[in-house]
Scaffold this motif. Structure first.
Motif, PDB file in Angstrom:
ATOM      1  N   GLU A   9      40.276  21.730  20.997  1.00  0.00           N
ATOM      2  CA  GLU A   9      41.617  21.274  20.720  1.00  0.00           C
ATOM      3  C   GLU A   9      42.269  22.072  19.593  1.00  0.00           C
ATOM      4  OE1 GLU A   9      40.667  16.769  22.159  1.00  0.00           O
ATOM      5  OE2 GLU A   9      40.756  17.263  20.052  1.00  0.00           O
ATOM      6  N   GLU A  66      47.260  14.398  33.008  1.00  0.00           N
ATOM      7  CA  GLU A  66      47.810  15.619  32.421  1.00  0.00           C
ATOM      8  C   GLU A  66      48.922  15.294  31.432  1.00  0.00           C
ATOM      9  OE1 GLU A  66      48.376  19.367  34.682  1.00  0.00           O
ATOM     10  OE2 GLU A  66      47.943  18.101  36.433  1.00  0.00           O
ATOM     11  N   LEU A  69      47.398  14.269  28.312  1.00  0.00           N
ATOM     12  CA  LEU A  69      46.711  15.366  27.631  1.00  0.00           C
ATOM     13  C   LEU A  69      47.681  16.373  27.018  1.00  0.00           C
ATOM     14  CD1 LEU A  69      43.860  16.027  30.219  1.00  0.00           C
ATOM     15  CD2 LEU A  69      43.675  14.829  28.044  1.00  0.00           C
ATOM     16  N   ILE A  73      46.534  18.205  23.670  1.00  0.00           N
ATOM     17  CA  ILE A  73      46.174  19.625  23.804  1.00  0.00           C
ATOM     18  C   ILE A  73      47.458  20.382  24.149  1.00  0.00           C
ATOM     19  CG2 ILE A  73      44.620  21.280  24.902  1.00  0.00           C
ATOM     20  CD1 ILE A  73      42.850  18.985  25.734  1.00  0.00           C
ATOM     21  N   GLN A  76      47.393  24.580  26.085  1.00  0.00           N
ATOM     22  CA  GLN A  76      46.330  24.868  27.047  1.00  0.00           C
ATOM     23  C   GLN A  76      46.684  24.274  28.399  1.00  0.00           C
ATOM     24  OE1 GLN A  76      42.493  23.596  25.698  1.00  0.00           O
ATOM     25  NE2 GLN A  76      41.483  23.999  27.641  1.00  0.00           N
ATOM     26  N   VAL A  78      45.875  21.964  30.999  1.00  0.00           N
ATOM     27  CA  VAL A  78      45.011  20.784  30.939  1.00  0.00           C
ATOM     28  C   VAL A  78      44.629  20.251  32.314  1.00  0.00           C
ATOM     29  CG1 VAL A  78      45.909  20.092  28.679  1.00  0.00           C
ATOM     30  CG2 VAL A  78      46.984  19.209  30.766  1.00  0.00           C
ATOM     31  N   ILE A  81      40.904  19.946  32.887  1.00  0.00           N
ATOM     32  CA  ILE A  81      40.308  18.875  32.095  1.00  0.00           C
ATOM     33  C   ILE A  81      40.626  17.516  32.723  1.00  0.00           C
ATOM     34  CG2 ILE A  81      40.241  17.787  29.816  1.00  0.00           C
ATOM     35  CD1 ILE A  81      40.943  20.480  28.604  1.00  0.00           C
ATOM     36  N   VAL A 113      41.871  14.085  22.067  1.00  0.00           N
ATOM     37  CA  VAL A 113      42.027  13.510  23.409  1.00  0.00           C
ATOM     38  C   VAL A 113      41.520  12.077  23.436  1.00  0.00           C
ATOM     39  CG1 VAL A 113      41.224  13.628  25.803  1.00  0.00           C
ATOM     40  CG2 VAL A 113      41.959  15.704  24.636  1.00  0.00           C
TER      41      VAL A 113
END
Length: 259
Positions: A9, A66, A69, A73, A76, A78, A81, A113
């Motif tokens: 992160e 998403e 996230l 984050i 990035q 995501v 993830i 997160v």
């Protein structure tokens, strides 16, 4: 927290998931000060627009994740993830309710997160509780069931709660009396009665979940309910019901003729 997980992160180059571990490839973060690639920037813009236009119903679980996230984050892609979280836990609700320790086992998941997910989980619980607390339970039964499902249906361990009601059957308190394993939680009728007297309650409702998803009562559930009912009757308290919460449905002891 491991150094590797902490870096997930930070605005620095990240790891790439080992192909031998899983199919999900974690894309490195964009360094601070560098321009976000258009594919990330435009994707985030499109998802936000879809949510604003159609709400959560217009989005699959991984896309809703998403959106969550994005805040934790910011630099990035995501999507990998989010998909990894859904693969690990099954759906959006189970991601939110997953223990922090298990969340941290997913590649790319760090403290930011986990905090974001737990804030959302706490908010959903508080909103659901606001619909039932200090309200007559028997006239808002559907809201009560929604509340119980929100806070318990997706837990991976058993939890036992007691709803305490006053003389008008208004919910005055909801308390977790114990948390156990995947298939057992200890229940102490004496402690339930003691707490009911402290709150000056006139009636109670028992609630617990079955992490297996099947709310069918076990012989132990039935025996424990009888013990609580006997203890309540001795103190002139009413046991209105015992609800067992499964993943998608619940069982009412009262409706099943078990009370």
């Amino acid at each position: 927290m491991s150094k590797l997980r902490h870096m997930a992160e930070m605005p620095l180059p990240l790891f790439v998931a080992d192909p031998a571990d899983q199919d999900v490839q974690i894309v490195p973060a964009i360094p601070q000060g560098a321009r976000l690639p258009s594919y990330i920037k435009d994707h985030r813009k499109r998802l936000r627009a879809r949510f604003n236009d159609g709400g959560a119903d217009a989005m699959p679980d991984y896309e809703l994740l998403e959106l969550v996230l994005f805040r934790a984050i910011p630099r990035q892609d995501v999507k990998p993830i989010a998909r990894a979280l859904i693969d690990a836990f099954g759906d959006f609700n189970r991601v939110l309710s997953a223990p922090a320790a298990r969340l941290s086992e997913v590649k790319g998941i760090g403290e930011a997160v986990i905090t974001e997910l737990k804030i959302i989980e706490a908010a959903t619980h508080r909103m659901a509780r606001a619909r039932v607390i200090q309200r007559p339970v028997l006239s808002s039964w559907d809201s009560l069931l929604d509340y119980c499902h929100t806070i318990m249906a997706h837990r991976d361990t058993e939890q036992f709660r007691v709803l305490f009601l006053d003389r008008k059957n208004t919910l005055i308190e909801d308390e977790a009396q114990g948390t156990g394993t995947v298939d057992h939680v200890p229940v102490y009728p004496r402690e339930i009665m003691k707490r009911a007297l402290e709150l000056n309650a006139s009636a109670i409702i028992l609630v617990h979940n079955h992490p297996s998803g099947d709310p069918t009562p076990s012989p132990e559930d039935i025996a424990m309910t009888k013990q609580v009912e006997q203890a309540a009757r001795a103190l002139s308290l009413t046991l209105h019901d015992h609800l067992i919460i499964g993943k998608s449905r619940e069982i009412s002891f009262r409706a099943e003729g078990l009370l």
